[in-house]
Each structure stands twice: as C-alpha cells, then as structure tokens.
Motif scaffolding. Sequence first.
Motif, PDB file in Angstrom:
ATOM      1  N   GLU A 248       0.850  -1.191   0.000  1.00  0.00           N
ATOM      2  CA  GLU A 248       0.000   0.000   0.000  1.00  0.00           C
ATOM      3  C   GLU A 248       0.882   1.236   0.000  1.00  0.00           C
ATOM      4  N   CYS A 249       0.684   2.118  -0.964  1.00  0.00           N
ATOM      5  CA  CYS A 249       1.533   3.305  -1.098  1.00  0.00           C
ATOM      6  C   CYS A 249       0.870   4.540  -0.497  1.00  0.00           C
ATOM      7  N   GLU A 250       1.691   5.560  -0.279  1.00  0.00           N
ATOM      8  CA  GLU A 250       1.189   6.798   0.303  1.00  0.00           C
ATOM      9  C   GLU A 250       0.221   7.504  -0.655  1.00  0.00           C
ATOM     10  N   ALA A 251       0.570   7.529  -1.943  1.00  0.00           N
ATOM     11  CA  ALA A 251      -0.290   8.147  -2.964  1.00  0.00           C
ATOM     12  C   ALA A 251      -0.913   7.041  -3.819  1.00  0.00           C
ATOM     13  N   PRO A 252      -1.973   7.323  -4.541  1.00  0.00           N
ATOM     14  CA  PRO A 252      -2.549   6.296  -5.411  1.00  0.00           C
ATOM     15  C   PRO A 252      -1.511   5.759  -6.404  1.00  0.00           C
ATOM     16  N   ILE A 253      -1.648   4.488  -6.770  1.00  0.00           N
ATOM     17  CA  ILE A 253      -0.711   3.866  -7.708  1.00  0.00           C
ATOM     18  C   ILE A 253      -1.457   2.819  -8.532  1.00  0.00           C
ATOM     19  N   THR A 254      -1.126   2.718  -9.827  1.00  0.00           N
ATOM     20  CA  THR A 254      -1.781   1.725 -10.676  1.00  0.00           C
ATOM     21  C   THR A 254      -0.799   0.600 -11.018  1.00  0.00           C
ATOM     22  N   PRO A 255      -1.326  -0.568 -11.395  1.00  0.00           N
ATOM     23  CA  PRO A 255      -0.447  -1.650 -11.844  1.00  0.00           C
ATOM     24  C   PRO A 255       0.413  -1.222 -13.034  1.00  0.00           C
ATOM     25  N   GLU A 256      -0.131  -0.365 -13.911  1.00  0.00           N
ATOM     26  CA  GLU A 256       0.644   0.094 -15.070  1.00  0.00           C
ATOM     27  C   GLU A 256       1.855   0.914 -14.615  1.00  0.00           C
ATOM     28  N   GLU A 257       1.654   1.731 -13.598  1.00  0.00           N
ATOM     29  CA  GLU A 257       2.783   2.510 -13.075  1.00  0.00           C
ATOM     30  C   GLU A 257       3.841   1.593 -12.480  1.00  0.00           C
ATOM     31  N   VAL A 258       3.391   0.564 -11.777  1.00  0.00           N
ATOM     32  CA  VAL A 258       4.343  -0.382 -11.179  1.00  0.00           C
ATOM     33  C   VAL A 258       5.135  -1.079 -12.278  1.00  0.00           C
ATOM     34  N   ARG A 259       4.427  -1.507 -13.325  1.00  0.00           N
ATOM     35  CA  ARG A 259       5.098  -2.179 -14.446  1.00  0.00           C
ATOM     36  C   ARG A 259       6.151  -1.245 -15.066  1.00  0.00           C
ATOM     37  N   ALA A 260       5.783   0.012 -15.265  1.00  0.00           N
ATOM     38  CA  ALA A 260       6.721   0.973 -15.867  1.00  0.00           C
ATOM     39  C   ALA A 260       7.944   1.187 -14.974  1.00  0.00           C
ATOM     40  N   LEU A 261       7.736   1.168 -13.646  1.00  0.00           N
ATOM     41  CA  LEU A 261       8.866   1.356 -12.730  1.00  0.00           C
ATOM     42  C   LEU A 261       9.794   0.151 -12.733  1.00  0.00           C
ATOM     43  N   LEU A 262       9.224  -1.032 -13.010  1.00  0.00           N
ATOM     44  CA  LEU A 262      10.018  -2.258 -12.879  1.00  0.00           C
ATOM     45  C   LEU A 262      10.651  -2.727 -14.176  1.00  0.00           C
ATOM     46  N   ILE A 263      10.179  -2.203 -15.312  1.00  0.00           N
ATOM     47  CA  ILE A 263      10.610  -2.792 -16.584  1.00  0.00           C
ATOM     48  C   ILE A 263      12.117  -2.682 -16.795  1.00  0.00           C
ATOM     49  N   ASP A 264      12.718  -1.576 -16.358  1.00  0.00           N
ATOM     50  CA  ASP A 264      14.175  -1.428 -16.504  1.00  0.00           C
ATOM     51  C   ASP A 264      14.893  -1.427 -15.160  1.00  0.00           C
ATOM     52  N   ALA A 265      14.203  -1.851 -14.109  1.00  0.00           N
ATOM     53  CA  ALA A 265      14.811  -1.791 -12.777  1.00  0.00           C
ATOM     54  C   ALA A 265      15.952  -2.803 -12.674  1.00  0.00           C
ATOM     55  N   PRO A 266      17.069  -2.396 -12.056  1.00  0.00           N
ATOM     56  CA  PRO A 266      18.201  -3.323 -11.938  1.00  0.00           C
ATOM     57  C   PRO A 266      17.837  -4.534 -11.071  1.00  0.00           C
ATOM     58  N   GLY A 267      18.228  -5.722 -11.537  1.00  0.00           N
ATOM     59  CA  GLY A 267      17.995  -6.943 -10.765  1.00  0.00           C
ATOM     60  C   GLY A 267      16.595  -7.498 -10.895  1.00  0.00           C
ATOM     61  N   VAL A 268      15.763  -6.867 -11.758  1.00  0.00           N
ATOM     62  CA  VAL A 268      14.366  -7.283 -11.907  1.00  0.00           C
ATOM     63  C   VAL A 268      14.120  -7.745 -13.336  1.00  0.00           C
ATOM     64  N   LYS A 269      13.332  -8.812 -13.486  1.00  0.00           N
ATOM     65  CA  LYS A 269      12.888  -9.219 -14.827  1.00  0.00           C
ATOM     66  C   LYS A 269      11.387  -9.467 -14.773  1.00  0.00           C
ATOM     67  N   LEU A 270      10.651  -8.788 -15.652  1.00  0.00           N
ATOM     68  CA  LEU A 270       9.204  -8.988 -15.666  1.00  0.00           C
ATOM     69  C   LEU A 270       8.870 -10.300 -16.365  1.00  0.00           C
ATOM     70  N   VAL A 271       8.059 -11.111 -15.700  1.00  0.00           N
ATOM     71  CA  VAL A 271       7.530 -12.363 -16.272  1.00  0.00           C
ATOM     72  C   VAL A 271       6.036 -12.299 -15.987  1.00  0.00           C
ATOM     73  N   ASP A 272       5.295 -11.700 -16.905  1.00  0.00           N
ATOM     74  CA  ASP A 272       3.932 -11.280 -16.572  1.00  0.00           C
ATOM     75  C   ASP A 272       3.021 -11.420 -17.787  1.00  0.00           C
ATOM     76  N   ASP A 273       2.851 -12.645 -18.250  1.00  0.00           N
ATOM     77  CA  ASP A 273       2.092 -12.905 -19.464  1.00  0.00           C
ATOM     78  C   ASP A 273       0.704 -13.459 -19.110  1.00  0.00           C
ATOM     79  N   ARG A 274      -0.266 -12.552 -19.055  1.00  0.00           N
ATOM     80  CA  ARG A 274      -1.619 -12.949 -18.638  1.00  0.00           C
ATOM     81  C   ARG A 274      -2.256 -13.906 -19.627  1.00  0.00           C
ATOM     82  N   GLU A 275      -1.975 -13.677 -20.912  1.00  0.00           N
ATOM     83  CA  GLU A 275      -2.603 -14.496 -21.944  1.00  0.00           C
ATOM     84  C   GLU A 275      -2.190 -15.961 -21.833  1.00  0.00           C
TER      85      GLU A 275
END
Length: 332
Positions: A248-275
């Motif tokens: 839970e964050c201090e300000a509102p946050i969307t899943p899209e914002e989280v994805r954008a923050l993580l896509i190039d984050a060091p040490g992170v790899k997105l594995v998020d294929d809903r289909e």
Amino acid sequence: ANPTVAIVGATGAVGAEFIGCIETRNFPVGKLKALASARSAGKTLPFRGQQVVIEELTEASFEGVDIALFSAGGSISKKFAPIAVKAGAVVVDNSSAFRMLEDVPLVIPEINANRIKDHKGIIANPNCATITALVPLWPVHKKNRIKRLIISTYQAASGAGAAAMAELADSTKAYLEGKPYEPKVLPHPYAFNLFSHNTAIEETGYNGEETKVIIETRKIFEDQQIAVNATCVRVPVLRAHSESITFECEAPITPEEVRALLIDAPGVKLVDDREKNYFPMPIDASGQGDVLVGRIRKDLSDPSGHSVSIFVAADQLLKGAALNAVQIAELL
Ligand code: A2P
C-alpha cells in the motif's frame, strides 16, 4: 595484486555458489582459500580449472586474506568474523549474526550500495526472503513511499542448506517408492507437504524468519515507519523462493505505473504474461540472478487505489545469498 579471497563454508550450498559467482562474473581473485569443517579438510574443489584443497577453518585461517565470504551458519560467523577482521580482512557475512548491528551495513547493491563504505570490517548480506521482496519494491518505494507491506513466502529447501536439499530429494524418492522416511534435517515430512518456516516462533507469534523480513526491511529502506506483515512457509522446491506481496503506497498507484517502474529496474525481470498464464516460477528463477516479477495487479481489497499485488521468484542461492554477497565484494 588481486585480492586473496576466503570462502568460509566452501562445501555448503551457498559456498559452492560463492565460487560459481566468482568464476562466472570473473571476480579478480589472486588466491582462493576454501575453508570448511575438519570433516572436509583435505578434499578438493574445482576452481578456474584447478583443484583447491579445502582447509579446516581455524583462528589462523585469515592471515593474508583481503575479503572473506562467510556462509557457515550464525555461530561460526559470530566467532570467526571478528577474527577475520582483526587479521585485516573485510567480511561479507551471509548469516543473521550481525545484520541488525548499527555499525554493520545491511546491503542489497541495487538499493543501498552507498552504505558499503560505512563498514567497520563487516558487511551483512540480508535474509534471502528479504532480498527477494525488496529488489522489486525499492523502485516503487523511492517513487511513491510504501506504507504497508504484506508478504507470504514459498521458500525452497536451499535456504536450510545442502543437507535439506538432499532431504527433499531423498524423502520424495522414498515416498514414491512407498518406503518410510524419518526427517533428519527439517522438523516435518517434506515430500508432497509444506510447513510453517522452521525457525522458532517468538513471543509475537511470528517466527524468526518473519521477524527478519520485518526488521531488515526497515533497516535497508531506512524507514522505521514501514508496516510489514510476513508469513514464511517452507515448500518442497529445491532452490528458488517465491513470494506473494501486497503493498500500500502513500499516494494512489496503478499496476501500469508499477510495471513501468520495474521494466528497466536493476535486478528485476518482468515475467507477466496474462494471456499464456505465465508468471514467475521457481524453476525459471533457478540458476539466474534476477528477481522475476509478475501477477502485477490492483489489490481489489483496497478500492482507494493505493495498493498493488505482485508475485515474485528468485534463486535463493544466487540473488538471495551468493550473488548478492559477490556483488558487494565487487563494490569493495
Ligand atoms: P562441512 O561440509 O565441512 O560440514 P550448508 O549451509 O549447505 O549446510 O553448509 C554449511 C557449511 O558450513 C559447510 O561448508 C560446512 O562445512 C560449514 N561448516 C559447518 N560447521 C563448521 C565448522 N564447525 N567449521 C567450519 N565450517 C563449518
């Protein structure tokens, strides 16, 4: 000259990965000292195409050692890390012995590499469940402070050492052959079962592992106010930890914002294929260094839009232990 590096617990599950990371990352080593118990002394380990003879860990082991990587349990660290420091080595310790001491930096390089320079001889590697959660949460926390965090873990055998990994394999084989199996390393049957983490339950009702996640998060994020709830469970997986995380964050946050923050984050790899319904799995996390992140979605129990849920997996022996320590050693 390149540093002399000692591995304390060289025959262990993490010890073997220390050596593996030093090799694959081309860490500049002048001389490698492999240290373990008297039981292993005289045996050899392969390192860069040669055989290194394992020596018994003694008070005299650290003469001439520049960097000592420890993973032989808390009591060995408590006794021998100060001896190593006195001999002039810098210690990167994988145990929980020193993590919460004020003058010991607790470091995940992607988050607080800047703290390494504050060391007085010992730098602590955080708990593996803590590292797995915090690598992907940091970019979020930096942008939009996380106030509250709920973590449920699915932790592999490797966190309890090489003998526990063998117990998982052996007890599964016995189960399939219809043979009895008496657990020797872990407190409960492990094959086709899971159980609350094997650290002791404390007065709070939380076990030792859960308390580590809670207090280490505050120290690493340098945020004493962050509210953390953890449930740590041992699952019959060999070597990668998975975690369900809701924050839970201090300000509102969307899943899209989280994805954008993580896509190039060091040490992170997105594995998020809903289909394809393809998300982080321990089998994909094993043998590589990133924290896999997926299931990024709105926490529907918080209609205010301040909360997001994710599911993560990371190799406990690599980013959860040896890789994080070798990254620290590289920065040293
Ligand atoms: P040994 O193999 O000689 O017992 P794991 O975390 O996989 O259980 O590994 C624990 C590591 O700690 C092993 O390398 C083990 O060496 C080492 N170790 C355990 N007890 C001692 C001790 N008394 N002195 C030195 N090393 C120890």
